[in-house]
Design an enzyme around this catalytic site. Structure first.
Site, mmCIF file in Angstrom:
data_model
loop_
_atom_site.group_PDB
_atom_site.id
_atom_site.type_symbol
_atom_site.label_atom_id
_atom_site.label_comp_id
_atom_site.label_asym_id
_atom_site.label_seq_id
_atom_site.Cartn_x
_atom_site.Cartn_y
_atom_site.Cartn_z
ATOM 1 N N LEU A 74 18.847 -6.228 5.690
ATOM 2 C CA LEU A 74 19.814 -6.102 4.593
ATOM 3 C C LEU A 74 21.242 -6.114 5.127
ATOM 4 O O LEU A 74 21.520 -5.607 6.213
ATOM 5 C CB LEU A 74 19.541 -4.804 3.833
ATOM 6 C CG LEU A 74 18.165 -4.789 3.146
ATOM 7 C CD1 LEU A 74 17.738 -3.375 2.813
ATOM 8 C CD2 LEU A 74 18.192 -5.673 1.897
ATOM 9 N N HIS B 82 9.281 3.206 8.554
ATOM 10 C CA HIS B 82 9.133 2.308 9.696
ATOM 11 C C HIS B 82 7.910 2.745 10.500
ATOM 12 O O HIS B 82 7.735 3.944 10.755
ATOM 13 C CB HIS B 82 10.392 2.366 10.577
ATOM 14 C CG HIS B 82 10.317 1.435 11.742
ATOM 15 N ND1 HIS B 82 10.476 0.071 11.616
ATOM 16 C CD2 HIS B 82 10.049 1.663 13.058
ATOM 17 C CE1 HIS B 82 10.332 -0.492 12.804
ATOM 18 N NE2 HIS B 82 10.072 0.442 13.698
ATOM 19 N N SER C 134 0.832 -1.220 0.000
ATOM 20 C CA SER C 134 0.000 0.000 0.000
ATOM 21 C C SER C 134 0.862 1.265 0.000
ATOM 22 O O SER C 134 0.481 2.276 -0.606
ATOM 23 C CB SER C 134 -0.975 0.005 1.181
ATOM 24 O OG SER C 134 -0.314 0.219 2.404
HETATM 25 C C1 GRF Z 1 3.953 -0.564 6.743
HETATM 26 O O1 GRF Z 1 3.348 -0.369 7.985
HETATM 27 C C2 GRF Z 1 5.388 -0.136 6.773
HETATM 28 O O2 GRF Z 1 5.634 0.954 7.595
HETATM 29 C C3 GRF Z 1 6.059 -1.360 7.355
HETATM 30 O O3 GRF Z 1 5.385 -2.444 6.795
HETATM 31 C C4 GRF Z 1 4.058 -2.053 6.421
HETATM 32 C C5 GRF Z 1 3.944 -2.328 4.951
HETATM 33 O O4 GRF Z 1 2.667 -2.098 4.467
HETATM 34 N N1 GRF Z 1 7.472 -1.339 7.107
HETATM 35 P P1 GRF Z 1 2.418 -1.997 2.901
HETATM 36 O O5 GRF Z 1 2.986 -3.261 2.277
HETATM 37 O O6 GRF Z 1 3.104 -0.775 2.412
HETATM 38 O O7 GRF Z 1 0.934 -1.934 2.756
#
Ligand code: GRF
Length: 221
Positions: free
Chosen positions: A100, A116, A20
């Site tokens: 990584l 994050h 997303s």
């Molecule tokens: C998000 O909350 C991002 O901050 C974290 O993982 C989640 C990923 O969600 N690192 P999406 O795949 O972007 O919907």
């Protein structure tokens, strides 16, 4: 920081799941006519749901499954080869659920960005929303930062905050944070594409010469 001589910044987005944040970046890049182009979306697993959406947008996609590689180093080497085919100015981690190697991170020093789901330096690692509820903080959120070899650490480009509400579950809190993630990440990458982000000698970020901006998400006073 950017590598490409042209004024159009090349972006590669790395995902592991629904993507997303990747969708928010692709949409904002297109709708706000950034001086940037999403050249590829690369996933750490072939079943990452976001890949299909990216393909439907006409974006090049690839998937490397970490279980197909004998070591973390081998996976990261193959991943860097796939990314570098697109000669990116910036590599954007958007829910990329792999730790990584330092070699990989150093290869993209100053060009590797992550989102994050916490107000770093609080709650690095996994289960950030449960961590926030367990500690009783009243404010939670997300951080967009340059990546360093230390996990969930690095110069902060922007943050977004939301209140922790009475009766919140990790899922409810995650949803409130995700909504502000979709504002903060596109804004931060737009600034990068526009050349407005500078790293100071003491490793702080300035945007247009100012400290990183704080976004207020839903429910914030
Ligand atoms: C998000 O909350 C991002 O901050 C974290 O993982 C989640 C990923 O969600 N690192 P999406 O795949 O972007 O919907």
């Amino acid at each position: 920081m950017p590598q490409s001589p042209s004024s159009t910044r090349r972006l590669v987005i790395l995902i592991s799941g629904r993507g997303s944040n990747m969708q928010a970046l692709v949409r904002a890049c297109r709708d706000e006519a950034w001086p940037a182009e999403v050249r590829a979306v690369v996933a750490s697993r072939p079943d990452a749901a976001g890949l299909q959406w990216a393909q439907e947008q006409g974006i090049a996609t690839a998937a490397l499954y970490h279980k197909d590689f004998p070591s973390r180093e081998a996976f990261d080497t193959a991943l860097a080869q796939e990314i570098d085919r697109h000669e990116p100015d910036y590599v954007l981690l958007a829910g990329f659920m792999r730790v990584l190697t330092p070699a990989f991170v150093n290869h993209y020093a100053g060009r590797l960005v992550n989102i994050h789901p916490s107000l770093l330096p609080m709650f690095p690692g996994l289960h950030t929303h449960a961590q926030a509820l367990a500690t009783g903080v009243r404010l939670h959120g997300c951080t967009v930062h340059f990546v360093t070899p230390v996990l969930d650490h690095g110069p902060i480009i922007a943050q977004g905050c939301v209140p922790v509400l009475a009766g919140d579950t990790p899922e409810a809190l995650a949803g409130r944070v995700l909504a502000v993630e979709h504002q903060v990440y596109p804004a931060a990458v737009r600034w990068l594409a526009q050349g407005r982000v500078r790293l100071t000698s003491d490793q702080r970020v300035e945007v247009d010469g100012e400290p990183p901006r704080l976004f207020m998400g839903a429910g914030a006073a």
